[in-house]
Design an enzyme around this catalytic site. Structure first.
Site, short mmCIF file in Angstrom:
data_model
loop_
_atom_site.label_atom_id
_atom_site.label_comp_id
_atom_site.label_asym_id
_atom_site.label_seq_id
_atom_site.Cartn_x
_atom_site.Cartn_y
_atom_site.Cartn_z
N LYS A 193 -4.62 4.86 -7.22
CA LYS A 193 -5.42 5.00 -6.02
C LYS A 193 -5.71 6.47 -5.73
O LYS A 193 -4.82 7.31 -5.76
CB LYS A 193 -4.66 4.37 -4.84
N HIS A 206 0.81 -1.22 0.00
CA HIS A 206 0.00 0.00 0.00
C HIS A 206 0.85 1.28 0.00
O HIS A 206 1.55 1.57 0.98
CB HIS A 206 -0.92 -0.03 1.23
N ASP A 207 0.81 2.01 -1.11
CA ASP A 207 1.36 3.37 -1.21
C ASP A 207 2.82 3.50 -0.83
O ASP A 207 3.24 4.52 -0.24
CB ASP A 207 0.53 4.33 -0.35
#
Length: 310
Positions: free
Chosen positions: A123, A36-37
């Site tokens: 995202k 995630h990110d």
């Protein structure tokens, strides 16, 4: 407004994790790994030579490599480098322009760069499910477990876990493969997930859950010894070199006694003095390896092969 400078803090250890309400079991045939990110923009707010980011990068790398080896899909999320005010929405009020002001920091950090076979999703909001294809992809793959790693624990990672739960996807929140603004925020995220929507576990738990071999025990070898020492020292395994002095790395008498007890539990007869008289992993292994005929390393209490219980 904007992300604050993040001061170093110690990554949570396995024994510090909150108790899980659920006893869901990781299954390689049901799982997807979410990274995630992990973009340079977000990592640059840390001191990259200190905890927790040193452990963060190493632990995500370990989990990713194990998942790739087992054919578990690996999914990355990335916020786009260019966003209009309309696309950014309320994030603009809370965090300012974000990556739009630093487009050169858009890529995933080098050590975790995606491979061609990995899935990379654009995202737009905190949760990895919002305005992405993640849920459709998981349903298409017939997978309903999500292993969550990345930043930041109490923002995107925690809300992704919550939304996974609300879509009947079991979230597994890897506590020492996520990091946050502060230790307090990190602990809040772990507690919320453990009590409200998922399973909180360690990198070691994930590695053991996806390990081949006996359902009751795992083989003891040099790399397992290195991993146990790294956990005691709160360092990535890559920093535990064969010829380095373990005492110089911080292995004090309390940690050494803990290791002695673990070795004895594995069926290896060794004394505190024998280890204390030697300084390096290489010397320890030379002494231990002849004693390993019947040694097996017990899995952590409450854990079964291919699964982690709360």
């Amino acid at each position: 407004m904007g992300i604050p400078s993040i001061q170093p803090y110690f990554m949570p250890r396995k024994e510090e994790l909150p108790k899980n309400r659920m006893s869901w079991t990781l299954d390689r045939d049901r799982a997807v790994l979410l990274i995630h990110d992990m973009q340079q923009y977000f990592i640059d707010y840390y001191d990259t030579q200190a905890s927790p980011v040193v452990e963060l990068l190493e632990n995500i790398r370990q989990v990713r490599e194990r998942c790739r080896a087992l054919g578990i899909p690996v999914v990355y999320t990335m916020q786009p480098s260019e966003q209009t005010a309309e696309e950014r929405g309320l994030l603009l009020d809370f965090w300012g322009p974000g990556l739009t002001a630093h487009p050169h920091k858009h890529p995933i950090v080098n050590v975790l760069s995606p491979e061609d076979k990995d899935t990379v999703l654009k995202k737009w909001r905190y949760s990895a499910f919002q305005r992405t294809q993640l849920l459709d992809l998981m349903r298409g793959w017939r997978r309903d477990q999500l292993i969550i790693c990345g930043v930041y624990a109490h923002i995107g990672c925690m809300l992704t876990a919550g939304e996974a739960f609300m879509n009947d996807v079991q979230p597994f929140f890897v506590a020492d493969a996520t990091s946050d603004f502060t230790r307090n925020w990190h602990e809040m995220a772990m507690t919320y997930v453990a009590q409200r929507c998922g399973i909180v576990l360690s990198t070691r738990d994930v590695m053991d859950a996806f390990e081949e071999g006996s359902p009751e025990e795992a083989p003891f070898d040099l790399e397992r010894l290195r991993s146990e020492i790294a956990e005691l020292l709160e360092r990535p395994t890559s920093e535990i070199l064969d010829g380095d002095s373990l005492l110089d790395l911080g292995l004090d008498s309390i940690r050494l006694m803990t290791l002695v007890e673990r070795l004895r539990n594995a069926g290896i007869e060794i004394s505190f003095v024998e280890l204390a008289e030697r300084a390096t992993l290489e010397e320890w292994w030379d002494m231990l390896s002849p004693r390993l005929q019947h040694a097996r390393w017990p899995r952590p209490e409450g854990q079964e092969a291919h699964g982690v219980h709360g």
